[in-house]
Design a protein around this motif. Sequence first.
Motif, PDB file in Angstrom:
ATOM      1  N   GLU A   1       0.826  -1.203   0.000  1.00  0.00           N
ATOM      2  CA  GLU A   1       0.000   0.000   0.000  1.00  0.00           C
ATOM      3  C   GLU A   1       0.863   1.257   0.000  1.00  0.00           C
ATOM      4  O   GLU A   1       2.055   1.218   0.342  1.00  0.00           O
ATOM      5  N   GLU A   2       0.249   2.384  -0.369  1.00  0.00           N
ATOM      6  CA  GLU A   2       0.919   3.677  -0.296  1.00  0.00           C
ATOM      7  C   GLU A   2       0.607   4.326   1.047  1.00  0.00           C
ATOM      8  O   GLU A   2      -0.536   4.288   1.510  1.00  0.00           O
ATOM      9  N   VAL A   3       1.632   4.905   1.659  1.00  0.00           N
ATOM     10  CA  VAL A   3       1.485   5.516   2.973  1.00  0.00           C
ATOM     11  C   VAL A   3       2.046   6.935   2.954  1.00  0.00           C
ATOM     12  O   VAL A   3       3.183   7.156   2.519  1.00  0.00           O
ATOM     13  N   LEU A   4       1.241   7.877   3.419  1.00  0.00           N
ATOM     14  CA  LEU A   4       1.699   9.230   3.687  1.00  0.00           C
ATOM     15  C   LEU A   4       1.951   9.311   5.181  1.00  0.00           C
ATOM     16  O   LEU A   4       1.023   9.194   5.986  1.00  0.00           O
ATOM     17  N   ALA A   5       3.219   9.467   5.563  1.00  0.00           N
ATOM     18  CA  ALA A   5       3.598   9.472   6.969  1.00  0.00           C
ATOM     19  C   ALA A   5       3.778  10.895   7.468  1.00  0.00           C
ATOM     20  O   ALA A   5       4.375  11.730   6.795  1.00  0.00           O
ATOM     21  N   LEU A   6       3.257  11.157   8.651  1.00  0.00           N
ATOM     22  CA  LEU A   6       3.398  12.470   9.285  1.00  0.00           C
ATOM     23  C   LEU A   6       4.045  12.302  10.654  1.00  0.00           C
ATOM     24  O   LEU A   6       3.702  11.386  11.403  1.00  0.00           O
ATOM     25  N   ASP A   7       4.984  13.191  10.982  1.00  0.00           N
ATOM     26  CA  ASP A   7       5.568  13.227  12.315  1.00  0.00           C
ATOM     27  C   ASP A   7       6.249  14.583  12.488  1.00  0.00           C
ATOM     28  O   ASP A   7       6.686  15.186  11.496  1.00  0.00           O
ATOM     29  N   ASN A   8       6.328  15.065  13.726  1.00  0.00           N
ATOM     30  CA  ASN A   8       7.041  16.332  13.957  1.00  0.00           C
ATOM     31  C   ASN A   8       8.440  16.106  14.530  1.00  0.00           C
ATOM     32  O   ASN A   8       9.177  17.067  14.769  1.00  0.00           O
ATOM     33  N   LEU A   9       8.800  14.817  14.749  1.00  0.00           N
ATOM     34  CA  LEU A   9      10.140  14.456  15.242  1.00  0.00           C
ATOM     35  C   LEU A   9      10.522  15.268  16.483  1.00  0.00           C
ATOM     36  O   LEU A   9      11.653  15.730  16.620  1.00  0.00           O
ATOM     37  N   ASN A  10       9.582  15.399  17.419  1.00  0.00           N
ATOM     38  CA  ASN A  10       9.896  16.186  18.626  1.00  0.00           C
ATOM     39  C   ASN A  10      10.848  15.424  19.538  1.00  0.00           C
ATOM     40  O   ASN A  10      10.965  14.203  19.461  1.00  0.00           O
ATOM     41  N   PRO A  11      11.557  16.141  20.425  1.00  0.00           N
ATOM     42  CA  PRO A  11      12.598  15.514  21.254  1.00  0.00           C
ATOM     43  C   PRO A  11      12.094  14.954  22.580  1.00  0.00           C
ATOM     44  O   PRO A  11      12.835  14.902  23.548  1.00  0.00           O
ATOM     45  N   TYR A  12      10.836  14.525  22.658  1.00  0.00           N
ATOM     46  CA  TYR A  12      10.318  13.903  23.884  1.00  0.00           C
ATOM     47  C   TYR A  12      11.211  12.733  24.302  1.00  0.00           C
ATOM     48  O   TYR A  12      11.447  12.491  25.474  1.00  0.00           O
ATOM     49  N   TYR A  13      11.711  11.998  23.313  1.00  0.00           N
ATOM     50  CA  TYR A  13      12.793  11.033  23.557  1.00  0.00           C
ATOM     51  C   TYR A  13      13.737  11.098  22.368  1.00  0.00           C
ATOM     52  O   TYR A  13      13.504  11.840  21.414  1.00  0.00           O
ATOM     53  N   ASP A  14      14.822  10.349  22.423  1.00  0.00           N
ATOM     54  CA  ASP A  14      15.925  10.416  21.460  1.00  0.00           C
ATOM     55  C   ASP A  14      15.439  10.399  20.005  1.00  0.00           C
ATOM     56  O   ASP A  14      14.878   9.400  19.532  1.00  0.00           O
ATOM     57  N   VAL A  15      15.655  11.498  19.321  1.00  0.00           N
ATOM     58  CA  VAL A  15      15.194  11.633  17.936  1.00  0.00           C
ATOM     59  C   VAL A  15      15.906  10.633  17.025  1.00  0.00           C
ATOM     60  O   VAL A  15      15.362  10.234  15.986  1.00  0.00           O
ATOM     61  N   ARG A  16      17.087  10.182  17.415  1.00  0.00           N
ATOM     62  CA  ARG A  16      17.819   9.218  16.582  1.00  0.00           C
ATOM     63  C   ARG A  16      17.040   7.923  16.407  1.00  0.00           C
ATOM     64  O   ARG A  16      17.102   7.287  15.349  1.00  0.00           O
ATOM     65  N   LEU A  17      16.294   7.529  17.427  1.00  0.00           N
ATOM     66  CA  LEU A  17      15.468   6.325  17.321  1.00  0.00           C
ATOM     67  C   LEU A  17      14.340   6.555  16.316  1.00  0.00           C
ATOM     68  O   LEU A  17      14.025   5.675  15.495  1.00  0.00           O
ATOM     69  N   LYS A  18      13.743   7.738  16.350  1.00  0.00           N
ATOM     70  CA  LYS A  18      12.682   8.065  15.386  1.00  0.00           C
ATOM     71  C   LYS A  18      13.241   8.096  13.961  1.00  0.00           C
ATOM     72  O   LYS A  18      12.605   7.590  13.024  1.00  0.00           O
ATOM     73  N   GLN A  19      14.415   8.654  13.816  1.00  0.00           N
ATOM     74  CA  GLN A  19      15.031   8.717  12.483  1.00  0.00           C
ATOM     75  C   GLN A  19      15.409   7.325  11.983  1.00  0.00           C
ATOM     76  O   GLN A  19      15.315   7.042  10.774  1.00  0.00           O
ATOM     77  N   ALA A  20      15.809   6.449  12.895  1.00  0.00           N
ATOM     78  CA  ALA A  20      16.136   5.070  12.505  1.00  0.00           C
ATOM     79  C   ALA A  20      14.891   4.330  12.033  1.00  0.00           C
ATOM     80  O   ALA A  20      14.947   3.540  11.077  1.00  0.00           O
ATOM     81  N   ARG A  21      13.746   4.597  12.685  1.00  0.00           N
ATOM     82  CA  ARG A  21      12.500   3.984  12.229  1.00  0.00           C
ATOM     83  C   ARG A  21      12.156   4.490  10.828  1.00  0.00           C
ATOM     84  O   ARG A  21      11.786   3.704   9.941  1.00  0.00           O
ATOM     85  N   LEU A  22      12.273   5.807  10.630  1.00  0.00           N
ATOM     86  CA  LEU A  22      11.969   6.384   9.320  1.00  0.00           C
ATOM     87  C   LEU A  22      12.873   5.805   8.229  1.00  0.00           C
ATOM     88  O   LEU A  22      12.430   5.577   7.096  1.00  0.00           O
ATOM     89  N   ALA A  23      14.132   5.579   8.581  1.00  0.00           N
ATOM     90  CA  ALA A  23      15.075   5.019   7.601  1.00  0.00           C
ATOM     91  C   ALA A  23      14.606   3.653   7.118  1.00  0.00           C
ATOM     92  O   ALA A  23      14.773   3.307   5.944  1.00  0.00           O
ATOM     93  N   GLN A  24      13.990   2.881   8.014  1.00  0.00           N
ATOM     94  CA  GLN A  24      13.436   1.581   7.614  1.00  0.00           C
ATOM     95  C   GLN A  24      12.273   1.765   6.637  1.00  0.00           C
ATOM     96  O   GLN A  24      12.157   1.047   5.646  1.00  0.00           O
ATOM     97  N   LEU A  25      11.431   2.747   6.907  1.00  0.00           N
ATOM     98  CA  LEU A  25      10.246   2.964   6.077  1.00  0.00           C
ATOM     99  C   LEU A  25      10.607   3.519   4.705  1.00  0.00           C
ATOM    100  O   LEU A  25       9.926   3.232   3.709  1.00  0.00           O
ATOM    101  N   LYS A  26      11.677   4.300   4.647  1.00  0.00           N
ATOM    102  CA  LYS A  26      12.061   4.946   3.386  1.00  0.00           C
ATOM    103  C   LYS A  26      12.560   3.962   2.334  1.00  0.00           C
ATOM    104  O   LYS A  26      12.723   4.321   1.167  1.00  0.00           O
ATOM    105  N   THR A  27      12.759   2.707   2.729  1.00  0.00           N
ATOM    106  CA  THR A  27      13.208   1.697   1.755  1.00  0.00           C
ATOM    107  C   THR A  27      12.049   1.208   0.874  1.00  0.00           C
ATOM    108  O   THR A  27      12.287   0.509  -0.107  1.00  0.00           O
ATOM    109  N   PHE A  28      10.805   1.577   1.235  1.00  0.00           N
ATOM    110  CA  PHE A  28       9.640   1.139   0.461  1.00  0.00           C
ATOM    111  C   PHE A  28       9.269   2.209  -0.565  1.00  0.00           C
ATOM    112  O   PHE A  28       9.234   3.401  -0.250  1.00  0.00           O
ATOM    113  N   PRO A  29       8.945   1.813  -1.802  1.00  0.00           N
ATOM    114  CA  PRO A  29       8.625   2.792  -2.844  1.00  0.00           C
ATOM    115  C   PRO A  29       7.327   3.555  -2.600  1.00  0.00           C
ATOM    116  O   PRO A  29       7.161   4.667  -3.100  1.00  0.00           O
TER     117      PRO A  29
END
Length: 340
Positions: free
Chosen positions: A30-58
């Motif tokens: 499926e096609e997904v439009l993802a939204l997030d504000n990447l706020n620093p409530y906890y380590d943003v690096r973990l959020k970016q690592a999750r996004l990196a996994q998702l970005k591998t999908f067309p």
Amino acid sequence: MKDNQGITLVTGAAGFIGYHVAHRLLKDGEEVLALDNLNPYYDVRLKQARLAQLKTFPGFQFEEVDLADRVGMEALFARHSVGRVIHLAGQAGVRYSLTNPHAYTESNITGFLHILEGCRQSHVRHLVYASSSSVYGGNTRVPFSVHDNVDHPVSLYAATKKANEVMAHSYAHLFGLPCTGLRFFTVYGPWGRPDMAMFIFTKAILAGEPITLFNEGRMRRDFTYVDDIVEGIVRLRNHVPGPDPTWSSEAPDPGSSSAPYRIYNIGNNQPVELLELVSILERTLGRKALKLLAPMQPGDVPSTYADVDDLMREVDFRPATPLEVGVERFVAWYREYHGL
């Protein structure tokens, strides 16, 4: 209402549950439009690592927008043809709400209004949104049922989640917007949040540091593995609610409505004491925990326990991943992610 078969918007897609839902949909083609504000409530690096996994999908698109940004949210809905919304963004955490209340009204109240307005203006086919087991608040009758009254929250976080439910109902009633609210029960698993017990306890045990167990470790939680949460969301996403013909205004059922609106619990239906969770972690990690027993904290409840009969009846699904299995999977991910 005009039908809209457009892209699925997943909010909070860099967060724990949002990441898993987006990953499942993308994996299903499926096609997904993802939204997030990447706020620093906890380590943003973990959020970016999750996004990196998702970005591998067309089929993946990402927009960095804050829910509370009215102009930004209006522009997002205007730019994209959104068919369904799975709203998982928001300010999480009970204890954080005691010291940072404005973060909750901005994200969970104002932000949710922007989601509702976007859905209304864009003729979205179905809004599925995250509520929480915390709405049961002062209730002590277990298992917690969606047909019980939930007018006694014991934290501001819980109050904002209750507010989301009644706001969604008003839009379902006024504008015919189909809304499904999901009360999650203590979700855990790989890619989890660092502020939650599973992550905190694992990190401390591996480091030989003490862990604090509130209510002397007798807190009971209905720990629910994230894959079970995702399965429930995916099934309900296509289960668009309509008006309940049996609903009565003389004896109103909180779990349904004469509007296209439903509430469901998604929980493992098997509460476990924190001391038992620690024992499972000790066996899985091969190390003993240093336990500090502490009293109950403001805003906490002693037990959560989900009645999931409605979920089973409507979409033939009941969360059932044993805690031992889920903990093993979480620990394996934790070791890999941190290179241990």
